[in-house]
Design a protein around this motif. Structure first.
Motif, PDB file in Angstrom:
ATOM      1  N   SER A   1      33.443  60.888  72.301  1.00 48.50           N
ATOM      2  CA  SER A   1      34.162  60.139  73.329  1.00 48.50           C
ATOM      3  C   SER A   1      35.646  60.472  73.358  1.00 48.50           C
ATOM      4  O   SER A   1      36.299  60.316  74.389  1.00 48.50           O
ATOM      5  CB  SER A   1      33.968  58.635  73.120  1.00 48.50           C
ATOM      6  OG  SER A   1      34.512  58.221  71.881  1.00 48.50           O
ATOM      7  N   GLY A   2      36.203  60.936  72.233  1.00 49.33           N
ATOM      8  CA  GLY A   2      37.624  61.278  72.216  1.00 49.33           C
ATOM      9  C   GLY A   2      37.948  62.383  73.194  1.00 49.33           C
ATOM     10  O   GLY A   2      38.875  62.274  74.004  1.00 49.33           O
ATOM     11  N   ARG A   3      37.185  63.469  73.132  1.00 42.18           N
ATOM     12  CA  ARG A   3      37.418  64.585  74.045  1.00 42.18           C
ATOM     13  C   ARG A   3      37.207  64.159  75.494  1.00 42.18           C
ATOM     14  O   ARG A   3      38.011  64.480  76.378  1.00 42.18           O
ATOM     15  CB  ARG A   3      36.484  65.740  73.693  1.00 42.18           C
ATOM     16  CG  ARG A   3      36.554  66.912  74.655  1.00 42.18           C
ATOM     17  CD  ARG A   3      35.793  68.102  74.106  1.00 42.18           C
ATOM     18  NE  ARG A   3      36.446  68.609  72.905  1.00 42.18           N
ATOM     19  CZ  ARG A   3      35.941  69.577  72.146  1.00 42.18           C
ATOM     20  NH1 ARG A   3      34.784  70.120  72.451  1.00 42.18           N
ATOM     21  NH2 ARG A   3      36.593  69.988  71.076  1.00 42.18           N
ATOM     22  N   ALA A   4      36.128  63.416  75.758  1.00 39.48           N
ATOM     23  CA  ALA A   4      35.831  63.000  77.128  1.00 39.48           C
ATOM     24  C   ALA A   4      36.888  62.043  77.662  1.00 39.48           C
ATOM     25  O   ALA A   4      37.332  62.163  78.811  1.00 39.48           O
ATOM     26  CB  ALA A   4      34.449  62.347  77.183  1.00 39.48           C
ATOM     27  N   PHE A   5      37.319  61.089  76.827  1.00 38.38           N
ATOM     28  CA  PHE A   5      38.338  60.139  77.273  1.00 38.38           C
ATOM     29  C   PHE A   5      39.672  60.846  77.496  1.00 38.38           C
ATOM     30  O   PHE A   5      40.401  60.538  78.447  1.00 38.38           O
ATOM     31  CB  PHE A   5      38.499  59.022  76.241  1.00 38.38           C
ATOM     32  CG  PHE A   5      39.336  57.869  76.725  1.00 38.38           C
ATOM     33  CD1 PHE A   5      38.793  56.911  77.557  1.00 38.38           C
ATOM     34  CD2 PHE A   5      40.663  57.748  76.355  1.00 38.38           C
ATOM     35  CE1 PHE A   5      39.563  55.847  78.010  1.00 38.38           C
ATOM     36  CE2 PHE A   5      41.441  56.692  76.797  1.00 38.38           C
ATOM     37  CZ  PHE A   5      40.888  55.737  77.629  1.00 38.38           C
TER      38      PHE A   5
ATOM     39  N   ALA B   1      24.732  61.852  61.375  1.00 39.68           N
ATOM     40  CA  ALA B   1      24.016  61.665  62.636  1.00 39.68           C
ATOM     41  C   ALA B   1      24.939  61.343  63.776  1.00 39.68           C
ATOM     42  O   ALA B   1      24.599  61.502  64.940  1.00 39.68           O
ATOM     43  CB  ALA B   1      22.978  60.553  62.466  1.00 39.68           C
ATOM     44  N   ALA B   2      26.141  60.871  63.451  1.00 40.62           N
ATOM     45  CA  ALA B   2      27.073  60.502  64.507  1.00 40.62           C
ATOM     46  C   ALA B   2      27.829  61.691  65.056  1.00 40.62           C
ATOM     47  O   ALA B   2      28.494  61.589  66.068  1.00 40.62           O
ATOM     48  CB  ALA B   2      28.076  59.465  63.981  1.00 40.62           C
ATOM     49  N   HIS B   3      27.737  62.851  64.406  1.00 42.76           N
ATOM     50  CA  HIS B   3      28.503  64.021  64.821  1.00 42.76           C
ATOM     51  C   HIS B   3      27.684  64.865  65.787  1.00 42.76           C
ATOM     52  O   HIS B   3      26.791  65.603  65.377  1.00 42.76           O
ATOM     53  CB  HIS B   3      28.897  64.859  63.600  1.00 42.76           C
ATOM     54  CG  HIS B   3      29.832  64.135  62.681  1.00 42.76           C
ATOM     55  ND1 HIS B   3      31.187  64.105  62.877  1.00 42.76           N
ATOM     56  CD2 HIS B   3      29.593  63.397  61.573  1.00 42.76           C
ATOM     57  CE1 HIS B   3      31.763  63.396  61.909  1.00 42.76           C
ATOM     58  NE2 HIS B   3      30.818  62.955  61.117  1.00 42.76           N
ATOM     59  N   VAL B   4      27.945  64.739  67.050  1.00 47.49           N
ATOM     60  CA  VAL B   4      27.272  65.529  68.072  1.00 47.49           C
ATOM     61  C   VAL B   4      28.346  66.246  68.875  1.00 47.49           C
ATOM     62  O   VAL B   4      29.189  65.613  69.508  1.00 47.49           O
ATOM     63  CB  VAL B   4      26.408  64.645  68.996  1.00 47.49           C
ATOM     64  CG1 VAL B   4      25.742  65.506  70.057  1.00 47.49           C
ATOM     65  CG2 VAL B   4      25.372  63.881  68.181  1.00 47.49           C
ATOM     66  N   GLU B   5      28.328  67.560  68.843  1.00 44.11           N
ATOM     67  CA  GLU B   5      29.356  68.349  69.515  1.00 44.11           C
ATOM     68  C   GLU B   5      29.121  68.355  71.025  1.00 44.11           C
ATOM     69  O   GLU B   5      28.028  68.670  71.498  1.00 44.11           O
ATOM     70  CB  GLU B   5      29.329  69.783  68.977  1.00 44.11           C
ATOM     71  CG  GLU B   5      30.410  70.670  69.553  1.00 44.11           C
ATOM     72  CD  GLU B   5      31.782  70.362  68.988  1.00 44.11           C
ATOM     73  OE1 GLU B   5      32.778  70.829  69.569  1.00 44.11           O
ATOM     74  OE2 GLU B   5      31.850  69.653  67.961  1.00 44.11           O
ATOM     75  N   VAL B   6      30.129  67.984  71.783  1.00 49.13           N
ATOM     76  CA  VAL B   6      30.094  68.054  73.239  1.00 49.13           C
ATOM     77  C   VAL B   6      31.294  68.873  73.683  1.00 49.13           C
ATOM     78  O   VAL B   6      32.438  68.483  73.447  1.00 49.13           O
ATOM     79  CB  VAL B   6      30.141  66.651  73.883  1.00 49.13           C
ATOM     80  CG1 VAL B   6      30.216  66.774  75.400  1.00 49.13           C
ATOM     81  CG2 VAL B   6      28.911  65.845  73.482  1.00 49.13           C
ATOM     82  N   HIS B   7      31.037  70.015  74.312  1.00 46.73           N
ATOM     83  CA  HIS B   7      32.114  70.895  74.725  1.00 46.73           C
ATOM     84  C   HIS B   7      32.733  70.409  76.034  1.00 46.73           C
ATOM     85  O   HIS B   7      32.135  69.637  76.779  1.00 46.73           O
ATOM     86  CB  HIS B   7      31.596  72.328  74.881  1.00 46.73           C
ATOM     87  CG  HIS B   7      31.132  72.930  73.587  1.00 46.73           C
ATOM     88  ND1 HIS B   7      31.997  73.376  72.618  1.00 46.73           N
ATOM     89  CD2 HIS B   7      29.880  73.137  73.101  1.00 46.73           C
ATOM     90  CE1 HIS B   7      31.307  73.849  71.587  1.00 46.73           C
ATOM     91  NE2 HIS B   7      30.019  73.711  71.854  1.00 46.73           N
ATOM     92  N   TRP B   8      33.938  70.897  76.309  1.00 45.77           N
ATOM     93  CA  TRP B   8      34.663  70.460  77.494  1.00 45.77           C
ATOM     94  C   TRP B   8      33.882  70.763  78.768  1.00 45.77           C
ATOM     95  O   TRP B   8      33.891  69.969  79.704  1.00 45.77           O
ATOM     96  CB  TRP B   8      36.040  71.135  77.542  1.00 45.77           C
ATOM     97  CG  TRP B   8      36.954  70.683  76.446  1.00 45.77           C
ATOM     98  CD1 TRP B   8      36.610  70.024  75.304  1.00 45.77           C
ATOM     99  CD2 TRP B   8      38.368  70.847  76.405  1.00 45.77           C
ATOM    100  NE1 TRP B   8      37.719  69.772  74.539  1.00 45.77           N
ATOM    101  CE2 TRP B   8      38.820  70.273  75.192  1.00 45.77           C
ATOM    102  CE3 TRP B   8      39.300  71.434  77.251  1.00 45.77           C
ATOM    103  CZ2 TRP B   8      40.158  70.262  74.823  1.00 45.77           C
ATOM    104  CZ3 TRP B   8      40.637  71.421  76.881  1.00 45.77           C
ATOM    105  CH2 TRP B   8      41.054  70.840  75.685  1.00 45.77           C
ATOM    106  N   ARG B   9      33.211  71.904  78.818  1.00 46.27           N
ATOM    107  CA  ARG B   9      32.436  72.233  80.015  1.00 46.27           C
ATOM    108  C   ARG B   9      31.329  71.215  80.248  1.00 46.27           C
ATOM    109  O   ARG B   9      31.019  70.869  81.391  1.00 46.27           O
ATOM    110  CB  ARG B   9      31.843  73.636  79.881  1.00 46.27           C
ATOM    111  CG  ARG B   9      32.878  74.757  79.935  1.00 46.27           C
ATOM    112  CD  ARG B   9      32.201  76.108  79.827  1.00 46.27           C
ATOM    113  NE  ARG B   9      33.170  77.196  79.863  1.00 46.27           N
ATOM    114  CZ  ARG B   9      32.856  78.478  79.746  1.00 46.27           C
ATOM    115  NH1 ARG B   9      31.574  78.831  79.589  1.00 46.27           N
ATOM    116  NH2 ARG B   9      33.790  79.407  79.784  1.00 46.27           N
ATOM    117  N   GLU B  10      30.717  70.749  79.168  1.00 47.23           N
ATOM    118  CA  GLU B  10      29.666  69.745  79.291  1.00 47.23           C
ATOM    119  C   GLU B  10      30.218  68.443  79.852  1.00 47.23           C
ATOM    120  O   GLU B  10      29.567  67.769  80.652  1.00 47.23           O
ATOM    121  CB  GLU B  10      29.018  69.504  77.925  1.00 47.23           C
ATOM    122  CG  GLU B  10      27.971  68.400  77.907  1.00 47.23           C
ATOM    123  CD  GLU B  10      26.766  68.698  78.779  1.00 47.23           C
ATOM    124  OE1 GLU B  10      26.066  67.740  79.141  1.00 47.23           O
ATOM    125  OE2 GLU B  10      26.538  69.886  79.114  1.00 47.23           O
TER     126      GLU B  10
END
Length: 410
Positions: A356-360, A221-230
């Motif tokens: 949060s890793g990608r966003a940070f 449940a913790a794995h939610v894909e968020v792409h760079w464009r998002e």
């Protein structure tokens, strides 16, 4: 269903705090000697390598540029690759860097290590990776956990320089660097390998990964894909960037120019040393305070307040006279360095711990913009004969950033 039923409190030691300790030590290992104690070695390096100090200072610029380029990629890896793998790899590179610095005999070797090896090691062992990891282990008390993790950045600047300054005449710089690399390899690598896990399990207890009224977040449940464009589409992302860049620029600009500013007010080197201690101590205290405020009030109001405090300090630093006046401004600007738990928490709250890793990492990609702040302040002084215009200017921009922060939705 009650919150207690959803996430029962498991008494005893929560492994998440062990994760926080490892993350803190990893940042001390990566930043301590290469960044926080850099200035203590430049005279010996200049003499041994027959190189001007100004050339050696390019190493920090190369490190900043390399780190900014690698941060988004490290963020993507943080969301997909086990944290243990990343931390062990990063700390291994950091250990190799320390040993190699102790063996250099040419300036190009020094710059190559700072421009290539250290950015790779730090990208995999510092904020982008550690903040992402800690965010997976905490929803409750996340601000405090991230604040303690950030002690690795500020605490190293308070503790290590006096120790290294005392040891340097006894052991010489080559032995210190090789010894530090060996210590990282023999202590930090095994700790990271044996103790780091990506997420808590039910055996650890899920109290810390649930907010009041929410289901615990764990496993798939913790794995939610968020792409760079998002990430780039989110308003909160740009508000965070607009707030932290001028705040960090003011903090770094005062920090890097503190010696010349103090000298222009007629203060000697002993006073500069005291001011540096006050500056680092203020950052350390602010880091913990901001973490506590984040848990209590969210991130918007504390971050806006921090911008106002730092901007006020910038104005006092520009106009204050004498030791007391300058110290008052320095302490307030130093508090601005406590922004990191707020930034990390705001990103984690907006994108979720799993993304949060990608966003940070993308947030950190803007760091080179603020790298020009120390130069701009120094250049303004050269052109006008005063530090007032540069400091007042960046303080005003910091205030604007604080106002923008109030637009953040939580």
């Amino acid at each position: 269903m009650s919150v207690a039923a959803e996430a029962p409190r498991k008494f005893g030691w929560y492994h998440g705090w062990t994760i926080v300790a490892i993350a803190t030590l990893a940042q001390v290992a990566s930043n301590g000697m290469p960044v926080n104690a850099f200035t203590l070695f430049v005279v010996d390096w200049s003499s041994n390598l027959n190189t001007p100090v100004s050339t050696l200072q390019l190493a920090i610029a190369l490190l900043g540029l390399g780190s900014a380029i690698l941060a988004p990629f490290a963020g993507g890896l943080a969301d997909k690759v086990p944290a243990r793998t990343l931390l062990v790899t990063g700390l291994g590179l950091v250990a190799l860097f320390h040993v190699a610095i102790g063996a250099i005999f040419a300036t190009w070797q020094f710059l190559a290590l700072y421009g290539v090896v250290l950015p790779l090691g730090m990208a995999l062992s510092t904020s982008v990776i550690t903040n992402t990891l800690v965010s997976r282990w905490f929803v409750r008390r996340r601000g405090l956990a991230l604040a303690v993790t950030s002690f690795g950045l500020s605490g190293a600047g308070v503790v290590l320089p006096p120790i290294i300054a005392a040891l340097l005449p006894l052991l010489q710089w080559r032995m210190l660097w090789m010894g530090a690399g060996t210590l990282i390899g023999l202590v930090m690598l095994p700790l990271a390998f044996w103790l780091v896990r990506d997420r808590p399990t039910e055996e650890d207890g899920l109290h810390y990964v649930s907010a009041p009224g929410d289901q615990p977040v764990s496993g798939a449940a913790a794995h939610v894909e968020v792409h760079w464009r998002e990430v780039f589409r989110r308003r909160t992302f740009w508000i965070v960037v607009a707030t932290y860049l001028p705040l960090l620029g003011l903090w770094g600009g005062v920090n890097q120019n503190l010696g010349p500013i103090a000298s222009s007010r007629g203060l000697d080197q002993s006073a500069v040393g005291l001011l540096l201690s006050l500056f680092s101590g203020a950052q350390l205290g602010s880091t913990l305070l901001m973490g506590l405020l984040s848990d209590r009030f969210g991130n918007r109001r504390p971050l806006a307040m921090l911008a106002v405090i730092a901007a006020t300090g910038g104005i006092i630093t520009a106009l204050g006279q004498g030791m007391i006046g300058l110290a008052s401004g320095i302490v307030l600007v130093g508090m601005g360095g406590g922004l990191w738990p707020l930034i990390a928490s705001a990103i984690a709250n907006e994108f979720g711990a799993a993304a949060s890793g990608r966003a940070f990492g993308l947030t950190m990609a803007f760091l080179p913009i603020m790298a020009f702040a120390p130069f701009a302040i120094a250049k303004t002084h050269e052109m006008s004969g005063s530090y007032v215009p540069g400091l007042i200017g960046i303080a005003i921009v910091t205030l604007v950033g604080g106002g923008i922060c109030l637009l953040m939705k939580e």
